[in-house]
Design a protein around this motif. Sequence first.
Motif, short mmCIF file in Angstrom:
data_model
loop_
_atom_site.label_atom_id
_atom_site.label_comp_id
_atom_site.label_asym_id
_atom_site.label_seq_id
_atom_site.Cartn_x
_atom_site.Cartn_y
_atom_site.Cartn_z
N ASP A 49 0.82 -1.22 0.00
CA ASP A 49 0.00 0.00 0.00
C ASP A 49 0.85 1.26 0.00
OD1 ASP A 49 -2.31 -1.50 0.01
OD2 ASP A 49 -2.71 -1.22 2.15
N VAL A 50 1.81 1.35 0.91
CA VAL A 50 2.62 2.56 1.01
C VAL A 50 3.54 2.71 -0.21
CG1 VAL A 50 4.62 1.70 2.35
CG2 VAL A 50 3.84 4.06 2.64
N PHE A 51 3.98 1.62 -0.77
CA PHE A 51 4.85 1.70 -1.94
C PHE A 51 4.08 2.24 -3.14
CE2 PHE A 51 8.11 0.39 -4.97
CZ PHE A 51 9.25 0.66 -4.25
N PHE A 52 2.82 1.84 -3.29
CA PHE A 52 1.99 2.37 -4.38
C PHE A 52 1.77 3.88 -4.20
CE2 PHE A 52 0.91 -1.96 -5.62
CZ PHE A 52 0.79 -1.84 -6.99
N ILE A 53 1.56 4.32 -2.97
CA ILE A 53 1.40 5.75 -2.69
C ILE A 53 2.69 6.50 -3.05
CG2 ILE A 53 1.10 7.46 -0.84
CD1 ILE A 53 -0.77 5.33 0.51
N TYR A 54 3.81 5.95 -2.66
CA TYR A 54 5.11 6.53 -2.97
C TYR A 54 5.30 6.68 -4.48
CZ TYR A 54 10.24 6.23 -3.63
OH TYR A 54 11.54 6.41 -4.03
N PHE A 55 5.05 5.62 -5.22
CA PHE A 55 5.21 5.68 -6.67
C PHE A 55 4.21 6.65 -7.30
CE2 PHE A 55 8.00 2.45 -8.87
CZ PHE A 55 8.92 2.44 -7.85
N GLU A 56 3.00 6.70 -6.76
CA GLU A 56 1.99 7.64 -7.27
C GLU A 56 2.49 9.08 -7.14
OE1 GLU A 56 -2.19 8.88 -5.51
OE2 GLU A 56 -2.25 6.84 -6.34
N GLU A 91 -0.81 1.13 9.74
CA GLU A 91 -0.40 1.56 8.42
C GLU A 91 1.05 2.00 8.48
OE1 GLU A 91 -2.54 4.88 6.75
OE2 GLU A 91 -1.68 6.29 8.15
N ILE A 92 1.74 1.80 7.39
CA ILE A 92 3.13 2.23 7.31
C ILE A 92 3.11 3.70 6.91
CG2 ILE A 92 5.31 1.98 6.07
CD1 ILE A 92 4.69 -1.02 5.85
N ILE A 93 3.75 4.54 7.72
CA ILE A 93 3.74 5.98 7.44
C ILE A 93 5.04 6.45 6.79
CG2 ILE A 93 2.03 6.50 9.19
CD1 ILE A 93 4.29 7.43 11.02
N GLY A 94 6.04 5.59 6.76
CA GLY A 94 7.28 5.93 6.09
C GLY A 94 8.19 4.74 6.00
N PHE A 95 9.17 4.84 5.10
CA PHE A 95 10.16 3.76 4.98
C PHE A 95 11.44 4.31 4.39
CE2 PHE A 95 7.84 3.59 0.95
CZ PHE A 95 8.85 3.51 0.01
N ILE A 96 12.50 3.57 4.63
CA ILE A 96 13.79 3.83 4.00
C ILE A 96 14.37 2.49 3.59
CG2 ILE A 96 15.07 3.79 6.19
CD1 ILE A 96 16.88 6.01 4.94
N PHE A 116 24.06 3.37 0.82
CA PHE A 116 23.40 3.97 -0.33
C PHE A 116 21.89 3.89 -0.08
CE2 PHE A 116 21.37 2.96 -4.50
CZ PHE A 116 21.42 4.24 -5.02
N ILE A 117 21.23 5.04 -0.03
CA ILE A 117 19.77 5.07 0.16
C ILE A 117 19.13 4.89 -1.20
CG2 ILE A 117 17.78 6.44 0.87
CD1 ILE A 117 19.65 7.82 2.90
N ARG A 118 18.40 3.79 -1.35
CA ARG A 118 17.74 3.50 -2.63
C ARG A 118 16.36 4.12 -2.71
NH1 ARG A 118 18.68 -2.61 -4.39
NH2 ARG A 118 16.72 -2.12 -5.38
N GLU A 119 15.60 4.05 -1.65
CA GLU A 119 14.25 4.62 -1.63
C GLU A 119 14.02 5.23 -0.25
OE1 GLU A 119 12.60 4.49 -4.48
OE2 GLU A 119 13.61 2.81 -5.46
N PHE A 120 13.26 6.31 -0.22
CA PHE A 120 12.97 7.01 1.03
C PHE A 120 11.63 7.69 0.88
CE2 PHE A 120 13.19 10.93 3.56
CZ PHE A 120 13.44 10.39 4.81
N PHE A 121 10.73 7.47 1.86
CA PHE A 121 9.38 8.04 1.73
C PHE A 121 8.75 8.23 3.10
CE2 PHE A 121 4.75 7.36 1.34
CZ PHE A 121 4.44 8.44 0.52
N VAL A 122 8.05 9.35 3.25
CA VAL A 122 7.20 9.63 4.41
C VAL A 122 5.89 10.17 3.86
CG1 VAL A 122 6.91 11.00 6.51
CG2 VAL A 122 9.18 10.12 5.90
N ARG A 123 4.78 9.63 4.36
CA ARG A 123 3.46 10.12 3.90
C ARG A 123 3.33 11.61 4.17
NH1 ARG A 123 -0.91 6.00 3.48
NH2 ARG A 123 0.04 3.98 3.90
N LYS A 124 2.62 12.31 3.28
CA LYS A 124 2.50 13.77 3.35
C LYS A 124 2.04 14.26 4.72
CE LYS A 124 1.77 14.81 -1.49
NZ LYS A 124 0.87 15.37 -2.50
#
Length: 135
Positions: A49-56, A91-96, A116-124
Amino acid sequence: MHQYSECEKGRLRKGREFGIMVLAKLREENHMAFTITPITDYHHPLFIDVFFIYFEELGISLDTNTPVFDMIQKSATEEGLVTFVVEEENEIIGFIMFQKESFSSQSGFFHENTLFIREFFVRKVWRSQGLGRQL
């Protein structure tokens, strides 16, 4: 679901152990307020779910049948990819996502290990609250 060989299981275990060591050091240095945990199941519905939001947010459209989660799992197994997530109320609110990399000069003058940080995301809704800094 993919069945892991003993070799793959060992690599996942080593990557997870490395990630836990990094997390412990970060907690010690930064007095982290959020609960951040490592994951190894990239097919978990909350991660998907959170990965789809990140990509969106990136403007990338993924098909629900995409093999991207198999590819991430393979990176974790073969390349030592480590992922930490922050969960809040189921729910996952962020990931690295990161991995250890080594750099060397051609002459052999220096050798440097780094992350090396490949992906990094925190919900708005959770941004600007220090979560990204703690991740």
